[in-house]
Design a protein around this motif. Structure first.
Motif, PDB file in Angstrom:
ATOM      1  N   CYS A   1       0.818  -1.209   0.000  1.00 28.29           N
ATOM      2  CA  CYS A   1       0.000   0.000   0.000  1.00 28.29           C
ATOM      3  C   CYS A   1       0.855   1.265   0.000  1.00 28.29           C
ATOM      4  CB  CYS A   1      -0.944   0.005   1.204  1.00 28.29           C
ATOM      5  SG  CYS A   1      -2.148  -1.330   1.176  1.00 28.29           S
ATOM      6  N   ASP A   2       2.153   1.112  -0.283  1.00 32.71           N
ATOM      7  CA  ASP A   2       3.046   2.259  -0.353  1.00 32.71           C
ATOM      8  C   ASP A   2       2.562   3.189  -1.469  1.00 32.71           C
ATOM      9  OD1 ASP A   2       5.389   3.878  -1.239  1.00 32.71           O
ATOM     10  OD2 ASP A   2       6.395   2.727   0.335  1.00 32.71           O
ATOM     11  N   PRO A   3       2.482   4.486  -1.212  1.00 29.59           N
ATOM     12  CA  PRO A   3       1.965   5.428  -2.210  1.00 29.59           C
ATOM     13  C   PRO A   3       2.723   5.432  -3.536  1.00 29.59           C
ATOM     14  CG  PRO A   3       2.227   6.514  -0.093  1.00 29.59           C
ATOM     15  CD  PRO A   3       2.797   5.140   0.047  1.00 29.59           C
ATOM     16  N   ARG A   4       3.986   5.037  -3.537  1.00 24.99           N
ATOM     17  CA  ARG A   4       4.730   5.062  -4.799  1.00 24.99           C
ATOM     18  C   ARG A   4       4.178   4.047  -5.791  1.00 24.99           C
ATOM     19  NH1 ARG A   4      10.504   2.988  -2.722  1.00 24.99           N
ATOM     20  NH2 ARG A   4       9.499   2.595  -0.753  1.00 24.99           N
ATOM     21  N   TYR A   5       3.398   3.066  -5.325  1.00 23.69           N
ATOM     22  CA  TYR A   5       2.793   2.073  -6.210  1.00 23.69           C
ATOM     23  C   TYR A   5       1.377   2.442  -6.623  1.00 23.69           C
ATOM     24  CZ  TYR A   5       6.591  -0.659  -4.170  1.00 23.69           C
ATOM     25  OH  TYR A   5       7.816  -1.095  -3.742  1.00 23.69           O
ATOM     26  N   ALA A   6       0.867   3.539  -6.111  1.00 24.93           N
ATOM     27  CA  ALA A   6      -0.529   3.921  -6.342  1.00 24.93           C
ATOM     28  C   ALA A   6      -0.662   4.837  -7.551  1.00 24.93           C
ATOM     29  CB  ALA A   6      -1.082   4.619  -5.111  1.00 24.93           C
ATOM     30  N   PRO A   7      -1.729   4.645  -8.307  1.00 27.21           N
ATOM     31  CA  PRO A   7      -1.989   5.603  -9.379  1.00 27.21           C
ATOM     32  C   PRO A   7      -2.465   6.921  -8.770  1.00 27.21           C
ATOM     33  CG  PRO A   7      -3.785   4.024  -9.214  1.00 27.21           C
ATOM     34  CD  PRO A   7      -2.723   3.585  -8.234  1.00 27.21           C
ATOM     35  N   ALA A   8      -1.994   8.031  -9.305  1.00 29.87           N
ATOM     36  CA  ALA A   8      -2.433   9.336  -8.800  1.00 29.87           C
ATOM     37  C   ALA A   8      -3.877   9.604  -9.196  1.00 29.87           C
ATOM     38  CB  ALA A   8      -1.532  10.450  -9.320  1.00 29.87           C
ATOM     39  N   GLY A   9      -4.285   9.071 -10.320  1.00 27.67           N
ATOM     40  CA  GLY A   9      -5.641   9.294 -10.787  1.00 27.67           C
ATOM     41  C   GLY A   9      -5.802  10.695 -11.363  1.00 27.67           C
ATOM     42  N   ASP A  10      -7.039  11.088 -11.552  1.00 28.41           N
ATOM     43  CA  ASP A  10      -7.353  12.401 -12.105  1.00 28.41           C
ATOM     44  C   ASP A  10      -7.549  13.380 -10.948  1.00 28.41           C
ATOM     45  OD1 ASP A  10      -8.227  14.632 -13.463  1.00 28.41           O
ATOM     46  OD2 ASP A  10      -9.583  13.509 -14.787  1.00 28.41           O
ATOM     47  N   VAL A  11      -6.434  13.864 -10.436  1.00 28.05           N
ATOM     48  CA  VAL A  11      -6.458  14.776  -9.289  1.00 28.05           C
ATOM     49  C   VAL A  11      -7.132  16.088  -9.675  1.00 28.05           C
ATOM     50  CG1 VAL A  11      -5.030  16.026  -7.617  1.00 28.05           C
ATOM     51  CG2 VAL A  11      -4.417  13.707  -8.288  1.00 28.05           C
ATOM     52  N   GLY A  12      -6.939  16.537 -10.902  1.00 29.71           N
ATOM     53  CA  GLY A  12      -7.545  17.781 -11.354  1.00 29.71           C
ATOM     54  C   GLY A  12      -9.061  17.741 -11.286  1.00 29.71           C
ATOM     55  N   ALA A  13      -9.660  16.661 -11.788  1.00 29.07           N
ATOM     56  CA  ALA A  13     -11.123  16.532 -11.740  1.00 29.07           C
ATOM     57  C   ALA A  13     -11.605  16.394 -10.299  1.00 29.07           C
ATOM     58  CB  ALA A  13     -11.582  15.334 -12.577  1.00 29.07           C
ATOM     59  N   ALA A  14     -10.885  15.613  -9.498  1.00 27.09           N
ATOM     60  CA  ALA A  14     -11.269  15.446  -8.092  1.00 27.09           C
ATOM     61  C   ALA A  14     -11.190  16.779  -7.353  1.00 27.09           C
ATOM     62  CB  ALA A  14     -10.380  14.400  -7.418  1.00 27.09           C
ATOM     63  N   LEU A  15     -10.133  17.533  -7.607  1.00 31.47           N
ATOM     64  CA  LEU A  15      -9.968  18.831  -6.960  1.00 31.47           C
ATOM     65  C   LEU A  15     -11.051  19.799  -7.413  1.00 31.47           C
ATOM     66  CD1 LEU A  15      -8.305  20.562  -5.029  1.00 31.47           C
ATOM     67  CD2 LEU A  15      -6.837  21.167  -6.969  1.00 31.47           C
ATOM     68  N   MET A  16     -11.406  19.747  -8.699  1.00 35.84           N
ATOM     69  CA  MET A  16     -12.468  20.614  -9.209  1.00 35.84           C
ATOM     70  C   MET A  16     -13.793  20.321  -8.489  1.00 35.84           C
ATOM     71  SD  MET A  16     -14.208  20.811 -12.988  1.00 35.84           S
ATOM     72  CE  MET A  16     -15.061  19.272 -12.690  1.00 35.84           C
ATOM     73  N   LEU A  17     -14.102  19.053  -8.295  1.00 34.29           N
ATOM     74  CA  LEU A  17     -15.343  18.687  -7.608  1.00 34.29           C
ATOM     75  C   LEU A  17     -15.337  19.178  -6.158  1.00 34.29           C
ATOM     76  CD1 LEU A  17     -15.839  15.071  -8.995  1.00 34.29           C
ATOM     77  CD2 LEU A  17     -17.261  17.075  -9.485  1.00 34.29           C
ATOM     78  N   VAL A  18     -14.232  18.959  -5.462  1.00 32.45           N
ATOM     79  CA  VAL A  18     -14.135  19.391  -4.061  1.00 32.45           C
ATOM     80  C   VAL A  18     -14.176  20.913  -3.970  1.00 32.45           C
ATOM     81  CG1 VAL A  18     -12.593  19.479  -2.053  1.00 32.45           C
ATOM     82  CG2 VAL A  18     -12.978  17.313  -3.237  1.00 32.45           C
ATOM     83  N   ASP A  19     -13.412  21.570  -4.828  1.00 32.74           N
ATOM     84  CA  ASP A  19     -13.335  23.028  -4.793  1.00 32.74           C
ATOM     85  C   ASP A  19     -14.690  23.660  -5.111  1.00 32.74           C
ATOM     86  OD1 ASP A  19     -11.633  25.328  -4.359  1.00 32.74           O
ATOM     87  OD2 ASP A  19     -11.814  25.726  -6.518  1.00 32.74           O
ATOM     88  N   SER A  20     -15.413  23.116  -6.091  1.00 31.12           N
ATOM     89  CA  SER A  20     -16.727  23.683  -6.425  1.00 31.12           C
ATOM     90  C   SER A  20     -17.708  23.497  -5.274  1.00 31.12           C
ATOM     91  CB  SER A  20     -17.270  23.089  -7.725  1.00 31.12           C
ATOM     92  OG  SER A  20     -17.634  21.747  -7.567  1.00 31.12           O
ATOM     93  N   GLN A  21     -17.610  22.376  -4.575  1.00 28.01           N
ATOM     94  CA  GLN A  21     -18.473  22.161  -3.397  1.00 28.01           C
ATOM     95  C   GLN A  21     -18.126  23.162  -2.294  1.00 28.01           C
ATOM     96  OE1 GLN A  21     -21.189  20.568  -3.774  1.00 28.01           O
ATOM     97  NE2 GLN A  21     -20.905  18.502  -3.002  1.00 28.01           N
ATOM     98  N   LEU A  22     -16.841  23.367  -2.038  1.00 25.35           N
ATOM     99  CA  LEU A  22     -16.420  24.322  -1.010  1.00 25.35           C
ATOM    100  C   LEU A  22     -16.906  25.731  -1.342  1.00 25.35           C
ATOM    101  CD1 LEU A  22     -12.765  23.203  -0.220  1.00 25.35           C
ATOM    102  CD2 LEU A  22     -14.726  23.124   1.324  1.00 25.35           C
TER     103      LEU A  22
END
Length: 178
Positions: free
Chosen positions: A5-26
Motif C-alpha cells: 500500500c506504499d503510495p509510490r505504487y498507487a496511481p495518482a488518478g485524475d487529481v484535477g477533476a477530483a480537486l475541481m469537484l471538491v473546490d466547487s463544493q467548497l
C-alpha cells in the motif's frame, strides 16, 4: 520491507477533476448553498457520463490522492505541534460524517475513518481500499465528503478559504515543472 500500500505504487488518478469537484463544493458552501443542488448534480452527472468507467476510476484514485496529500500536510502540521494527527483529525471528521445521515450511511463511516488512518500512517488510501474489493455506490458520497471535510479542515486551520486547493495545485505545478 515496503508495504503493498506504499503510495509510490498507487496511481495518482485524475487529481484535477477530483480537486475541481471538491473546490466547487467548497465554493458553493461559502456562497451559502447547502447540500447538492440540481446544478451541482447535473455537473457531476455530465462529468461522470463524459469520463466513462475508466475516467470515473481515475477520479476515485484522484480523490484518494487528495485525501493522502491532505492527511500528509495535516500530519506534518500536527507533528510540528507534538500532536498526533489520528488523535485530532480523525475523530473530528468522523463526527462530521455522522452529522450527515441523509447522504452518509452509517456503515460507510468505518471505511472512511480507516481510509483516513491509512493516509495518516503514510499508506495509499486507494491501494488500502483495493484490498477489500471495488468501491460500492454507497461509498461515493462518503468519499467525496471525506475529501471535502479535510479540505475545509485545512482551510479553517490556516484561516484561508482557498489554502487546501491552492496547496494541491501548487504541488502538482511544481512537480510538472521540476
Amino acid at each position: 520491507m515496503t508495504s503493498p500500500c506504499d503510495p509510490r505504487y498507487a496511481p495518482a488518478g485524475d487529481v484535477g477533476a477530483a480537486l475541481m469537484l471538491v473546490d466547487s463544493q467548497l465554493k458553493g458552501i461559502r456562497d451559502g448553498r447547502t447540500g447538492t443542488d440540481d446544478e451541482q448534480r447535473a455537473l457531476v452527472g455530465q462529468l461522470s457520463g463524459a469520463l466513462g468507467p475508466k475516467g470515473v476510476d481515475d477520479v476515485l484514485d484522484g480523490t484518494c490522492t487528495l485525501i493522502f496529500m491532505f492527511m500528509k500536510w495535516l500530519r506534518m502540521a500536527h507533528e510540528d505541534q507534538d500532536k498526533d494527527v489520528v488523535e485530532y483529525v480523525v475523530p473530528n471528521l468522523v463526527a462530521s460524517l455522522r452529522m450527515m445521515p441523509a447522504s452518509i450511511r452509517p456503515e460507510t463511516i468505518p471505511t472512511m475513518s480507516a481510509l483516513l488512518v491509512a493516509a495518516a500512517t503514510g499508506l495509499s488510501p486507494s491501494l488500502w481500499r483495493r484490498q477489500f474489493g471495488d468501491w460500492s455506490d454507497g461509498e461515493m458520497n462518503p468519499l467525496e465528503a471525506t475529501a471535502l471535510l479535510l479540505a475545509e479542515y485545512i482551510n479553517r486551520l490556516t484561516d484561508d478559504p482557498d489554502f487546501a486547493s491552492r496547496m494541491i495545485s501548487d504541488a502538482f505545478t511544481a512537480h510538472e515543472t521540476g
